[in-house]
Enzyme design. Structure first.
Site, short mmCIF file in Angstrom:
data_model
loop_
_atom_site.label_atom_id
_atom_site.label_comp_id
_atom_site.label_asym_id
_atom_site.label_seq_id
_atom_site.Cartn_x
_atom_site.Cartn_y
_atom_site.Cartn_z
N GLU A 247 0.88 -1.18 0.00
CA GLU A 247 0.00 0.00 0.00
C GLU A 247 0.91 1.22 0.00
OE1 GLU A 247 -3.03 0.33 -0.56
OE2 GLU A 247 -3.63 -1.76 -0.38
N CYS A 281 -2.23 9.07 3.25
CA CYS A 281 -2.13 8.55 1.88
C CYS A 281 -3.43 8.84 1.13
CB CYS A 281 -1.84 7.07 1.90
SG CYS A 281 -2.95 6.16 2.98
P1 NAD Z 1 8.84 4.88 3.56
O1 NAD Z 1 8.68 4.18 2.27
O2 NAD Z 1 9.97 5.81 3.73
O3 NAD Z 1 8.99 3.80 4.75
C1 NAD Z 1 8.02 2.80 4.96
C2 NAD Z 1 8.66 1.68 5.76
O4 NAD Z 1 9.64 1.02 4.95
C3 NAD Z 1 9.39 2.13 7.02
O5 NAD Z 1 9.19 1.22 8.06
C4 NAD Z 1 10.83 2.12 6.57
O6 NAD Z 1 11.74 1.98 7.64
C5 NAD Z 1 10.85 0.91 5.67
N1 NAD Z 1 11.98 0.84 4.75
C6 NAD Z 1 12.76 1.85 4.28
N2 NAD Z 1 13.72 1.36 3.46
C7 NAD Z 1 13.54 0.03 3.40
C8 NAD Z 1 14.21 -1.02 2.72
N3 NAD Z 1 15.27 -0.80 1.94
N4 NAD Z 1 13.75 -2.26 2.88
C9 NAD Z 1 12.67 -2.52 3.64
N5 NAD Z 1 12.02 -1.56 4.33
C10 NAD Z 1 12.44 -0.31 4.20
O7 NAD Z 1 7.44 5.59 3.86
P2 NAD Z 1 7.08 6.59 5.06
O8 NAD Z 1 7.77 7.88 4.82
O9 NAD Z 1 7.28 5.91 6.38
O10 NAD Z 1 5.50 6.76 4.86
C11 NAD Z 1 4.92 7.68 4.01
C12 NAD Z 1 4.42 7.01 2.76
O11 NAD Z 1 3.50 5.96 3.12
C13 NAD Z 1 3.62 7.93 1.87
O12 NAD Z 1 3.99 7.72 0.53
C14 NAD Z 1 2.17 7.49 2.07
O13 NAD Z 1 1.31 7.77 1.02
C15 NAD Z 1 2.35 6.04 2.30
N6 NAD Z 1 1.19 5.48 3.00
C16 NAD Z 1 0.35 4.67 2.30
C17 NAD Z 1 -0.77 4.14 2.92
C18 NAD Z 1 -1.70 3.23 2.18
O14 NAD Z 1 -2.37 2.43 2.81
N7 NAD Z 1 -1.77 3.31 0.85
C19 NAD Z 1 -1.03 4.43 4.25
C20 NAD Z 1 -0.15 5.26 4.94
C21 NAD Z 1 0.97 5.77 4.29
#
Ligand code: NAD
Length: 478
Positions: A247, A281
């Site tokens: 997501e 999001c």
């Molecule tokens: P992000 O992609 O920076 O991080 C998400 C998660 O991934 C964190 O736990 C992070 O530590 C982890 N991560 C980072 N690098 C990684 C790697 N190389 N391997 C595995 N895991 C890794 O996102 P964010 O800044 O925490 O959140 C914001 C984003 O989330 C926005 O784009 C938002 O739209 C999205 N979001 C989507 C939904 C949905 O349900 N569609 C809901 C909430 C947030």
């Protein structure tokens, strides 16, 4: 106060390093210290989850139902305290924080009930005398990777179904919000989850997250976060044939037609665009408005945006809390700058604000006279920045709404049944809202999007079973 530890193989354990979370409303307020695991500890958690799966996948459904219900009750009983912690570390307002905690509690209770409704199906065989049965087996060890913007609800809507359907869990929360994750883990542990069934592994995405994606013992990954991280996660997990659900981001449109009720439309646009500091999001980041109502809507939106109280998330009366951190603030300011340079009109806001405490305060920004090709209408900002696009009629509005690589939530404000029905059918999004903000969903129905926003089966509600189980067809000749 000591360092908050990880929970691995039934024990609270120190990490390889320590990280602190800071209150975005008050940068002098350090909330706590949290153990950060390294790759070896993450593998320990995976080993524990693998071992525990042998028993948990066949555990009595009453045991699982009771556990989830107990967790849900405890979360609900402590929603004020947990909501305060959430708002303090993430920056959404206290009512929003408490609301999110309550939602997490309801989700656990919902899946406590779902455990009792796991059903098998029997059909007649085409071969005489043979019995055919289809049942849902757990998928196995699941790695859960979550973002910072819903620090307890998103973990809840992954952990609860994972456990309900008999899977074991390694949970890696976002770096910015370990406090809510740790509090949730404590509740799950104290409710009596058997050793190894649930593991909390805080730490860097590039370390803990990466190990979860790569380790062949992790059968499935549920990821919520940004598009770039999600894409990389998918490439790794699919490369080793793991099941994955993603997501990700949104650029959600809210269409406002000439016949809309103005008060409803303004409320949908301002609430959907700016509440939770625009860090949802599902935020309505594009408002697509037909000509007849455009000027009235923009005027009313400017007034409503000016009136928003931006302040400390925990202060009574605050409507918009701070941006979560310096990196996100820089991103918001950079998009404000880009949009100005691309020729849009900044109708209101966009300035950094000083408040009593030093925090990441930003005045909500409203841009008008934007065009669909501008970056503000194509890329996710993830902050309190809303753009207005003027269109001729409904047909153009629908085209502009769908003209995006994302497809999470799509809204329309209209009093016309004809347009509402047409939009529900033709909006290219996983969720459609009529006369409601694009953000704000129920906890018992599917959540998710299309196109670049999502990949794999839906989350939440009964549909969560699609991801957290795998179907087995068995044939018996009695
Ligand atoms: P992000 O992609 O920076 O991080 C998400 C998660 O991934 C964190 O736990 C992070 O530590 C982890 N991560 C980072 N690098 C990684 C790697 N190389 N391997 C595995 N895991 C890794 O996102 P964010 O800044 O925490 O959140 C914001 C984003 O989330 C926005 O784009 C938002 O739209 C999205 N979001 C989507 C939904 C949905 O349900 N569609 C809901 C909430 C947030």
């Amino acid at each position: 106060m000591g360092v908050h530890q990880n929970y691995i193989a039934g024990s609270w354990v120190d990490g390889a390093s320590v990280s602190r979370n800071v209150n975005p409303s008050d940068l002098d307020d350090v909330i706590g210290e949290y153990a950060y695991a390294d790759a070896a500890q993450t593998k320990d958690a995976i080993a524990a989850a693998t071992q525990a799966l042998k028993t948990w996948q066949n555990s009595p459904i009453q045991q699982r139902a009771d556990l989830l219900d107990k967790v849900g009750n405890e979360i609900l009983a402590r929603k004020e305290e947990l909501g305060r912690l959430l708002s303090r570390e993430e920056g959404k307002t206290l009512p929003e924080g408490i609301g999110e905690v309550a939602r997490a509690g309801q989700i656990f209770k919902f899946f406590g009930g779902e455990v009792l409704r796991i059903a098998s199906e029997r059909v007649e065989s085409v071969r005489p005398g043979v019995e055919v049965e289809m049942r849902r087996d757990p998928i196995g060890v699941v790695g859960l990777i979550t973002p910072w913007n819903f620090p307890i609800a998103i973990p809840a809507w992954k952990i609860a179904p994972a456990l309900a359907y008999g899977n074991t869990v390694v949970f890696k929360p976002a770096d910015l919000v370990p406090g809510s994750a740790h509090a949730l883990a404590e509740i799950i542990v104290n409710a009596g989850v058997p050793a190894g069934v649930f593991n909390l592994v805080m730490g860097r995405g590039s370390v803990v997250g990466q190990v979860l994606l790569e380790d062949p013992r992790v059968n499935a990954i549920s990821f919520t976060g940004s598009v770039p991280t999600g894409r990389k996660a998918a490439a790794t997990a699919i490369g080793r044939m793991a099941k994955i659900q993603l997501e990700m981001g949104g650029k959600n449109p809210l269409v406002v037609l000439d016949d809309a009720d103005l008060t409803t439309a303004v409320n949908c646009a301002v609430q959907g665009g700016f509440y939770s500091t625009g860090q949802r999001c599902t935020a309505s980041s594009r408002v697509i408005v037909t000509e007849g109502i455009h000027d009235r809507l923009v005027g009313a939106m400017v007034d409503a945006t000016k009136a928003l109280v931006v302040d400390d998330a925990l202060k009574q009366g605050t409507q918009i809390g701070p941006v979560v951190d310096q990196k996100q603030l820089d991103q918001d300011l950079s998009y404000i700058d880009i949009t100005r340079k691309e020729g849009a009109k900044l109708a209101f806001g966009g300035e950094r604000l000083n408040r009593e405490k030093t925090g990441f305060y930003l005045q909500p920004a409203l841009f008008t006279e934007t065009t669909p090709d501008m970056r503000i209408n194509r890329e996710e900002v993830f902050g309190p920045v809303v753009s207005v696009v003027r269109v001729k009629d409904y047909e153009e509005a629908l085209h502009v709404a769908n003209d995006t690589e994302f497809g999470l939530s799509s809204g329309i404000c209209t009093t016309s049944l004809k347009y509402a029905s047409h939009f529900k059918r033709n909006a290219d999004a996983g969720m459609v809202m009529v006369n409601l903000p694009t953000a704000g969903v129920d906890y018992h129905v599917p959540f998710g999007g299309r196109k670049g926003s999502s990949y794999g089966p839906r989350e939440q509600g009964r549909y969560a079973a699609e991801f957290y189980t795998t179907v087995k067809t068995s044939y018996t000749m009695p």
